[in-house]
Design an enzyme around this catalytic site. Structure first.
Site, mmCIF file in Angstrom:
data_model
loop_
_atom_site.group_PDB
_atom_site.id
_atom_site.type_symbol
_atom_site.label_atom_id
_atom_site.label_comp_id
_atom_site.label_asym_id
_atom_site.label_seq_id
_atom_site.Cartn_x
_atom_site.Cartn_y
_atom_site.Cartn_z
ATOM 1 N N GLN A 137 -85.199 -30.212 -0.050
ATOM 2 C CA GLN A 137 -84.211 -30.733 -0.995
ATOM 3 C C GLN A 137 -83.085 -29.736 -1.265
ATOM 4 O O GLN A 137 -82.026 -30.093 -1.760
ATOM 5 C CB GLN A 137 -84.885 -31.098 -2.321
ATOM 6 C CG GLN A 137 -85.401 -29.904 -3.100
ATOM 7 C CD GLN A 137 -86.223 -30.286 -4.302
ATOM 8 O OE1 GLN A 137 -87.392 -30.635 -4.176
ATOM 9 N NE2 GLN A 137 -85.617 -30.215 -5.479
ATOM 10 N N CYS A 143 -86.096 -33.864 -6.098
ATOM 11 C CA CYS A 143 -87.503 -33.954 -5.697
ATOM 12 C C CYS A 143 -88.054 -35.357 -5.888
ATOM 13 O O CYS A 143 -88.879 -35.828 -5.110
ATOM 14 C CB CYS A 143 -88.335 -32.946 -6.477
ATOM 15 S SG CYS A 143 -88.375 -33.256 -8.265
#
Length: 336
Positions: A137, A143
């Protein structure tokens, strides 16, 4: 002449002696992780943080060598960051959860179809083709999107027999109306709501990831995955979570990653009694469970921080220890 050569040799030896083991290790670590700094001052500060983390890692691993700790730490890609700084980078990743959110969409509360059926002793959905490669990410609080796509990738494989990496970027760019905030945080359940409403999600190769929020450019003609709602599990119930993982597939969960040891985790079963089961700050994908060689039960968790963190991007987290780190507090999965 000989005197001059001897003096020169002494100077070289003396210079080499000034290069400590720590200097060599730090330089090697920078090369390994592609780290460079804008100034000597910044490098000096980062090296000091790195040395403090190195001390923590060495002391912890001495305890692991004695069997006192069940996991090991390592000088990973985050080793030049203070824990407070590290937490700030991901602090907005998961937003607070309102229990009433589960009432606002077609949902189902998980109930095992065979309540008394014995569960497998170990489960690893990677071995059955349900799980894509570890993703990253980067410096974006997304997330929640990676956790959601991971769960949906598994369910789409279950339905179609094809494993396709789905687009986190579409969720980051397009799901704001459902409460998500791009790189500033969100929830997997809101991602599932958006996917149901938009009638689908693109593949990562048609809508590739960037670690920033941009204008939504979703193309319905490129939909590769769909979602009709989501299921949720009883809060804090690890027995129900084990049944769900064994019978459904990968599950989206939220956890507490605030401890310094999580930042530097390397291998073994992460057992951190100081973890919170209520203050959750990160979303991950639960892909299985097992016991380690010493009999310690663990959950097998896929993270979204790249393969240079943890055990090639994964972590084994304590199982059946009073919902440690909140892994069973907020489990959800998509319906397809």
């Amino acid at each position: 002449m000989r005197v001059l050569l001897a003096v020169a040799a002494l100077v070289v030896v003396a210079g080499a002696a000034c290069v400590s083991v720590e200097d060599l290790e730090f330089n090697s670590w920078k090369l390994q992780h592609g780290r460079s700094y804008d100034s000597e001052e910044e490098e000096s500060q980062r090296k000091m943080i790195w040395l403090n983390n190195r001390k923590l890692v060495l002391e912890h691993n001495m305890l692991a060598d004695q069997g006192i700790k069940s996991y090991r730490l390592g000088m990973n890609i985050f080793a030049d960051m203070e824990n407070q700084e590290f937490q700030a980078m991901f602090s907005n990743c998961v937003e607070s959860f309102n229990d009433t959110e589960t009432d606002s969409l077609h949902t189902t509360t998980f109930v095992s179809e065979e309540e008394d059926a014995p569960l497998p002793r170990r489960v690893d959905w990677r071995q059955k083709g349900y799980v894509t490669d570890v993703k990253n990410q980067r410096k974006c609080g997304s997330c929640w999107a990676f956790s959601a796509t991971g769960a949906l990738e598994g369910q789409m494989f279950r339905k179609t027999g094809k494993l396709i990496s789905l687009s986190e970027k579409q969720l980051v760019d397009c799901s704001q109306k459902f409460g998500n905030r791009g790189c500033k945080g969100g929830l997997a359940i809101r991602a599932f709501k958006y996917i149901k409403s938009s009638k689908g999600l693109e593949a990562d190769f048609t809508y590739p990831y960037k670690a920033k929020e941009e204008t939504c450019r979703f193309n319905p003609q490129r939909v590769i995955a769909t979602c009709s709602g989501y299921g949720h599990l009883p809060k804090g119930n690890e027995t129900a979570l084990e049944k769900a993982v064994a019978t459904i597939g990968p599950i989206s969960v939220s956890i507490d990653t605030s401890k310094h040891t999580f930042q530097l985790y390397k291998s073994g079963v992460y057992d951190e009694p100081g973890c919170s089961s209520a203050k959750l700050n990160h979303a991950v994908l639960l892909v299985g469970y097992d016991n380690d060689p010493k009999g310690n039960p663990y959950w097998l968790v896929k993270n979204s921080w790249g393969i240079r963190w943890g055990d090639n991007g994964y972590i084994k987290m304590s199982r059946n220890k009073m919902n440690q780190c909140g892994i069973a507090t907020r489990p959800v999965y998509p319906l397809v």
